[in-house]
Design a protein around this motif. Structure first.
Motif, short mmCIF file in Angstrom:
data_model
loop_
_atom_site.label_atom_id
_atom_site.label_comp_id
_atom_site.label_asym_id
_atom_site.label_seq_id
_atom_site.Cartn_x
_atom_site.Cartn_y
_atom_site.Cartn_z
N PRO A 14 2.72 5.85 -16.19
CA PRO A 14 2.41 4.44 -16.51
C PRO A 14 1.69 4.33 -17.84
N GLY A 15 2.13 3.37 -18.65
CA GLY A 15 1.56 3.19 -19.98
C GLY A 15 2.19 4.05 -21.05
N ARG A 63 8.55 -4.90 -24.18
CA ARG A 63 8.37 -3.45 -24.20
C ARG A 63 9.70 -2.68 -24.22
N GLY A 79 4.84 1.41 -23.25
CA GLY A 79 3.88 0.82 -22.32
C GLY A 79 4.53 0.59 -20.97
N VAL A 80 5.08 1.66 -20.42
CA VAL A 80 5.87 1.56 -19.18
C VAL A 80 5.01 1.02 -18.04
N GLN A 81 5.60 0.15 -17.25
CA GLN A 81 4.97 -0.44 -16.08
C GLN A 81 5.59 0.15 -14.81
N PRO A 82 4.85 0.14 -13.72
CA PRO A 82 5.42 0.68 -12.47
C PRO A 82 6.71 -0.01 -12.08
N GLU A 83 6.84 -1.29 -12.38
CA GLU A 83 8.06 -2.03 -12.01
C GLU A 83 9.27 -1.65 -12.86
N ASP A 84 9.07 -0.79 -13.86
CA ASP A 84 10.20 -0.32 -14.66
C ASP A 84 10.96 0.82 -13.99
N VAL A 108 8.56 6.39 -12.55
CA VAL A 108 7.26 6.13 -13.15
C VAL A 108 6.20 6.74 -12.24
#
Lengths: 109, 117
Positions: A14-15, A63, A79-84, A108
């Motif tokens: 994440p991130g 992003r 800036g990856v999010q968990p929902e990705d 992720v």
């Protein structure tokens, strides 16, 4: 018959930042392949993210970005999010037909 | 808003035919094309073909040549995909997609077609 190749799986924290690529068996991917990128979560229809190398749909989060990287099309998540966490598919146009890549399963973690 | 609403799930036998419909709304139907895509269980996406709604011109994937027909009814804004001589490996979720100028924007919700004896 064009074969489109993607990484089968990738893991990112994440991130973090991750780049997914999309290669064509015919050679270098150029603008004339009109790359499209899609995100698909289990049980859902694919959601369009990118078209024409790097153009975003109105709903595409900032992003996500598309580009050409070397001889391939690329999708970068910054800036990856968990929902990705999802499967990502590229789509290329060649010889009058469309060809999907096999998809990249992004974890992720 | 743009919507593509597909017909319901189908269960059919090997050798039969199936027709999936895709009703478009929220835009001028004849200004765009429709592509069809399928996804077998647990597998990736496969492009099946495309129809120019304005003039009816079609372009089918080589793998399905001779078994697939794509048509539209512009009076009702419905696109159809018919697949013949079905095999068990045709079992998949079938999607319609609004496709124009090399941009894929809107997808239908998908139609599960199950081919089983």
């Amino acid at each position: 018959q064009t074969v489109v190749t993607q990484e089968p799986s990738l893991t990112v924290s994440p991130g973090g930042t991750v780049t997914l690529t999309c290669a064509s068996s015919t050679g270098e991917v150029t603008s004339g392949f009109y790359p499209n990128w899609f995100q698909q979560k289990p049980g859902q229809a694919p959601r369009p993210l990118i078209y024409g190398i790097g153009y975003k749909h109105s709903w595409t989060p900032a992003r996500f970005s598309g580009s050409l990287l070397g001889a391939k099309a690329a999708l970068t998540l910054s800036g990856v999010q968990p929902e990705d966490e999802a499967a990502y598919y590229c789509l290329l146009f060649h010889g009058g037909a469309w060809f999907f890549g096999g998809g990249t399963k992004l974890t992720v973690l | 808003q743009v919507q593509l609403v597909q017909s319901g799930a189908e269960v059919t036998k090997p050798g039969a035919s199936v027709r999936v419909s895709c009703k478009a709304s929220g835009y001028t139907f004849t200004n765009f094309g429709i592509s069809w895509v399928r996804q077998a269980p647990g597998q990736g996406l496969e492009w099946l073909g495309w129809i120019n709604v304005k003039n009816g011109k079609t372009n089918y994937a080589q793998s399905l040549q001779g078994r697939v027909t794509m048509t539209t009814d512009t009076s009702t804004s419905i696109a159809y995909m018919e697949l013949r001589s079905l095999r068990t490996d045709d079992t998949a979720v079938y999607y319609c997609v609004r496709d124009w100028d090399y941009q894929w924007h809107y997808w239908g919700q998908g139609t599960l077609v199950t081919v089983s004896s």
